[in-house]
Each structure stands twice: as structure tokens, then as C-alpha cells.
Enzyme design. Sequence first.
Site, PDB file in Angstrom:
ATOM      1  N   ASP A  79     113.114  28.786  49.536  1.00  0.00           N
ATOM      2  CA  ASP A  79     114.009  29.745  50.157  1.00  0.00           C
ATOM      3  C   ASP A  79     113.134  30.902  50.673  1.00  0.00           C
ATOM      4  O   ASP A  79     111.966  31.023  50.284  1.00  0.00           O
ATOM      5  CB  ASP A  79     114.999  30.237  49.089  1.00  0.00           C
ATOM      6  N   ASP A 115     114.475  34.694  51.879  1.00  0.00           N
ATOM      7  CA  ASP A 115     114.879  36.039  51.439  1.00  0.00           C
ATOM      8  C   ASP A 115     114.981  36.138  49.922  1.00  0.00           C
ATOM      9  O   ASP A 115     115.714  35.367  49.295  1.00  0.00           O
ATOM     10  CB  ASP A 115     116.253  36.401  52.027  1.00  0.00           C
ATOM     11  N   ASP A 127     116.286  31.918  44.780  1.00  0.00           N
ATOM     12  CA  ASP A 127     116.732  33.075  43.986  1.00  0.00           C
ATOM     13  C   ASP A 127     118.248  33.188  43.888  1.00  0.00           C
ATOM     14  O   ASP A 127     118.758  34.075  43.216  1.00  0.00           O
ATOM     15  CB  ASP A 127     116.180  34.383  44.579  1.00  0.00           C
TER      16      ASP A 127
HETATM   17 MG   LIG Z   1     117.434  34.030  48.871  1.00  0.00          MG
END
Ligand SMILES: [Mg+2]
Length: 266
Positions: free
Chosen positions: A8, A10, A209
Site C-alpha cells: 500500500d 499512503d 496500514d
Molecule cells: Mg494506506
Amino acid sequence: MRLLIFTDVDGTLIDHFTYRWDEAAAVLSLLKVLNVPVILNTSKTYSETLKLVREMGLNSPFAVENGAAIFFPEGFSPLPEGCERVGEGYCAVVLGKRYGEVREFFRKYAERYNLRGMGDMDTRTLRELTGLPEDALELMKRRMFSEPFVAEDIDKLGEFIRLAERNGYRVLRGGRFYHLVSDAQGKGRVVEVVKGLFGEDVLTVGLGDSENDEDMLRAVDIPILIPNPKKGYAPVSIPNLIRAKCLAPRGWADEVMKVLRTLKLV
Ligand SMILES: [Mg+2]
């Protein structure tokens, strides 16, 4: 054995607030030398992701808008069958629905369920929500497959999610937005498709995240969860999950280095 890293962007590879990734730069260079593909697997658009891919000097496939499409550099080997040339040196495999169709579905119900889509937000609202400058917002608005949105009435959201699911869609929860996507796409599907090209002897690492990273983390051999600076660890329960100690991008760099050392690649 071929190592593949799915990540991922961000809050995982780049800082949640500042969007910086300097602390991961050395590890990214090392992976390039080791010929380990770093496959960005993000909710960002093609335009946003391509910019980042170029800044990072990556020459790997990347997937956009929550696994809606995978873009392969034309010189990449192995290339999947039916990879369609899209210009700028890439060909694409599309898994999701096109934006026009997704938007049409969203607009039909947005008012009833108190939802506000990115397609309806002005630049100022988007800037407040993301903290991004105007040129970055322009790239974010060039959507091809999915509609990010905010829900103003959490009670109604559940109802909308069920309606979406009955109509061939899914609602994913990202770091800042919910995302209306086709149920045929997904970050986990990206892992399956890319991994499938390499045959048996592959080891996959995944880093994320948020809850929308869960199906990617489930699909890999070594799943790594990066903590969110506001919410801590996302409620992801996978038996062999590694919880990184540090935030992005430090946590990303540390955990990837640990994997490389364990495999004796460094
Ligand atoms: Mg993310």
C-alpha cells in the site's frame, strides 16, 4: 526463489501526513539492485501512482484504485496474456468496473444515504480532507474505476453497504475515505494475478496500514501491518501478521530490511 513485495502507499510507504518517503529511499534502491519488484497496490489513481512510480524510479507493475487495474511496464517479464497497451510505456489488466458506471450507481443513492462522493467535492473540500496541494488533487480526481466518499450518517452507511453488495459492488474503508468499488476487483486479487505469472517458486510480502489492505495481507506469505498515527493498528486479524513498530515510512523500511536479512539477501 523469487521475492515479490506488494505494498500500500499512503500511511504504509509514505508518511500519512507529509506524504514523504525519504526514509524508505535507500531500501527501495537496494531492492532495485536485488531485482525485487516493489508492486504499489493503492487506492490512488493511475495518474497519482504513475507520478510516484517515476519519482521512486520503480520499474515494477503497480495496481490502482484498490485493485481495479494492474499496469505493467511494457518491458516487464513475464507479462500477463491480454495485457492491453495504454501508452506511457504501460499495458494494463483491468479487473474493476469503469468509473462512469460506478459513479452512476453512486449518484443514484448518495442523497438517500447522506454520502458525499469525490466527484461532487470542490477543490477546497478535498484540500481540507487530504491536506494535498492543488496539483496533487488534480491527479487524484482523474478517476478511472472507483468513487471515494465520506459518509455523513454512519447509521445509514451499513444499509448502503448492503445495497452495494447486492449490486456487484463493495465498500472499502481506507485511511481517509470509504471507496465504492466493483466486487470483481481487490488488492488481494492483484497479488493473485501477479503471483500467478511467476509460477511456484515465489515468496510474497505485503505491507499495509488499513482495513482495505486486509485482503492483500491475507493473500501474501509475509503480511506486515504498519500502525496509523491516529488510530494505531487497523483491526486486521491474520494469524502470522507482523506488526511494525514504527510509522511510515520508517516502519516500512525496517520491516523490509528484516525480511531481506532473514532470507540472507543482504
Ligand atoms: Mg494506506
